[in-house]
Design an enzyme around this catalytic site. Structure first.
Site, PDB file in Angstrom:
ATOM      1  N   LYS A   3      46.704  63.638 -16.096  1.00 28.48           N
ATOM      2  CA  LYS A   3      47.104  63.235 -14.752  1.00 28.48           C
ATOM      3  C   LYS A   3      47.481  61.762 -14.829  1.00 28.48           C
ATOM      4  O   LYS A   3      46.682  60.933 -15.259  1.00 28.48           O
ATOM      5  CB  LYS A   3      45.945  63.451 -13.769  1.00 28.48           C
ATOM      6  CG  LYS A   3      46.259  63.081 -12.343  1.00 28.48           C
ATOM      7  CD  LYS A   3      45.075  63.437 -11.435  1.00 28.48           C
ATOM      8  CE  LYS A   3      45.368  63.127  -9.980  1.00 28.48           C
ATOM      9  NZ  LYS A   3      44.248  63.520  -9.111  1.00 28.48           N
ATOM     10  N   GLU A  53      40.190  68.833 -18.925  1.00 25.92           N
ATOM     11  CA  GLU A  53      40.394  70.165 -19.488  1.00 25.92           C
ATOM     12  C   GLU A  53      41.553  70.849 -18.762  1.00 25.92           C
ATOM     13  O   GLU A  53      41.669  70.757 -17.538  1.00 25.92           O
ATOM     14  CB  GLU A  53      39.123  70.997 -19.328  1.00 25.92           C
ATOM     15  CG  GLU A  53      39.257  72.427 -19.839  1.00 25.92           C
ATOM     16  CD  GLU A  53      37.970  73.219 -19.679  1.00 25.92           C
ATOM     17  OE1 GLU A  53      38.021  74.304 -19.084  1.00 25.92           O
ATOM     18  OE2 GLU A  53      36.917  72.743 -20.138  1.00 25.92           O
ATOM     19  N   ASP A  99      36.758  67.252   0.045  1.00 25.62           N
ATOM     20  CA  ASP A  99      38.061  67.919   0.155  1.00 25.62           C
ATOM     21  C   ASP A  99      38.047  69.264  -0.573  1.00 25.62           C
ATOM     22  O   ASP A  99      38.974  69.596  -1.304  1.00 25.62           O
ATOM     23  CB  ASP A  99      39.166  67.018  -0.396  1.00 25.62           C
ATOM     24  CG  ASP A  99      40.562  67.482   0.029  1.00 25.62           C
ATOM     25  OD1 ASP A  99      40.667  68.209   1.044  1.00 25.62           O
ATOM     26  OD2 ASP A  99      41.537  67.143  -0.652  1.00 25.62           O
ATOM     27  N   LYS A 101      38.742  72.888  -1.092  1.00 24.08           N
ATOM     28  CA  LYS A 101      39.745  73.822  -0.597  1.00 24.08           C
ATOM     29  C   LYS A 101      40.195  74.679  -1.763  1.00 24.08           C
ATOM     30  O   LYS A 101      39.931  74.336  -2.924  1.00 24.08           O
ATOM     31  CB  LYS A 101      40.928  73.079   0.033  1.00 24.08           C
ATOM     32  CG  LYS A 101      41.619  72.116  -0.907  1.00 24.08           C
ATOM     33  CD  LYS A 101      42.685  71.308  -0.179  1.00 24.08           C
ATOM     34  CE  LYS A 101      43.336  70.288  -1.099  1.00 24.08           C
ATOM     35  NZ  LYS A 101      44.345  69.470  -0.389  1.00 24.08           N
ATOM     36  N   PRO A 102      40.857  75.796  -1.507  1.00 27.94           N
ATOM     37  CA  PRO A 102      41.250  76.690  -2.609  1.00 27.94           C
ATOM     38  C   PRO A 102      42.105  76.013  -3.680  1.00 27.94           C
ATOM     39  O   PRO A 102      42.011  76.351  -4.853  1.00 27.94           O
ATOM     40  CB  PRO A 102      42.023  77.800  -1.898  1.00 27.94           C
ATOM     41  CG  PRO A 102      41.411  77.837  -0.530  1.00 27.94           C
ATOM     42  CD  PRO A 102      41.129  76.408  -0.193  1.00 27.94           C
ATOM     43  N   ASN A 104      41.692  73.107  -4.860  1.00 36.69           N
ATOM     44  CA  ASN A 104      40.826  72.276  -5.697  1.00 36.69           C
ATOM     45  C   ASN A 104      39.767  73.082  -6.444  1.00 36.69           C
ATOM     46  O   ASN A 104      38.802  72.523  -6.957  1.00 36.69           O
ATOM     47  CB  ASN A 104      40.160  71.182  -4.856  1.00 36.69           C
ATOM     48  CG  ASN A 104      41.158  70.114  -4.434  1.00 36.69           C
ATOM     49  OD1 ASN A 104      42.220  69.975  -5.034  1.00 36.69           O
ATOM     50  ND2 ASN A 104      40.821  69.375  -3.397  1.00 36.69           N
ATOM     51  N   ASP A 117      39.389  67.636  -8.505  1.00 39.01           N
ATOM     52  CA  ASP A 117      39.944  66.648  -7.583  1.00 39.01           C
ATOM     53  C   ASP A 117      38.878  65.976  -6.728  1.00 39.01           C
ATOM     54  O   ASP A 117      38.718  66.265  -5.547  1.00 39.01           O
ATOM     55  CB  ASP A 117      41.035  67.258  -6.700  1.00 39.01           C
ATOM     56  CG  ASP A 117      41.897  66.182  -6.057  1.00 39.01           C
ATOM     57  OD1 ASP A 117      41.575  64.985  -6.219  1.00 39.01           O
ATOM     58  OD2 ASP A 117      42.880  66.525  -5.404  1.00 39.01           O
TER      59      ASP A 117
END
Length: 198
Positions: A3, A53, A99, A101-102, A104, A117
């Site tokens: 990232k 990973e 945060d 959520k699907p 993440n 995240d």
């Protein structure tokens, strides 16, 4: 997976700090259901980077969208259990994700769920509520997050919203504007899941 912070963000100390904070959180968090981080730094040209990973099996959102029907109940229970175990560990470290959520929740080569995240996570000195900036994904945010508060219960609420969507095919509350969604989270009870999926 690497990232890299885009050049346009480098002018902002806040964006750079958020990136490095995510990396520091991930370095601290070693659990089988948290995305492992291997390295973090800034390259010779000034680009901050994070090496984690690679999660080859995509996100929970990907899985939800590629099937026309709901995921099988045993798969839902496995994902929720694995994410719950990861969250318990995170909260034991006095960290709140904020945060969940699907998008993440990623899946590794073994198809195990990984929480990812932590860019807006908050390190809490105690497990009590801490006041922070209002940030997150409105569909999965706890009522107190719309007022700038976060605690481990906020993540538990987010996981419950994910469970609701996995079992019914829709989030607990939907509206065009984030403010409206926030008011619904704060003042309404969602439609009972059994009415949407007996």
């Amino acid at each position: 997976a690497i990232k890299v912070l885009h050049l346009s963000y480098l002018e902002s100390d806040k964006e750079r700090a958020n990136f490095l904070r995510e990396a520091q959180f991930l370095e601290m968090l070693k659990h089988e259901h948290i995305l492992p981080i291997y390295d973090v730094g800034v390259d010779d040209e000034g680009f901050p980077y994070l090496v984690a990973e690679f999660a080859p099996n995509g996100s929970l959102r990907d899985r939800m969208e590629e099937k026309e029907t709901l995921l099988p109940l045993n798969e839902v229970l496995t994902v929720l259990t694995q994410v719950g175990q990861g969250l318990q560990y995170v909260h034991e470290q006095n960290i709140v994700h904020r945060d969940l959520k699907p998008e993440n929740i990623l899946f590794n080569i073994k198809n195990e769920a990984l929480i990812a995240d932590f860019g807006i996570a908050v390190f809490l000195e105690t497990t009590r509520t801490k006041y922070v900036n209002v940030i997150g994904s409105p569909l999965y945010m706890a009522p107190e997050q719309f007022e700038g508060a976060a605690s481990p219960r906020s993540d538990q609420y987010g996981l419950a919203c994910i469970a609701y969507e996995l079992l019914t095919g829709q989030p607990p509350f939907m509206a065009k504007h984030a403010v409206t969604i926030g008011k619904m989270h704060q003042s309404k009870a969602p439609q009972p899941p059994s009415e949407l999926n007996p």
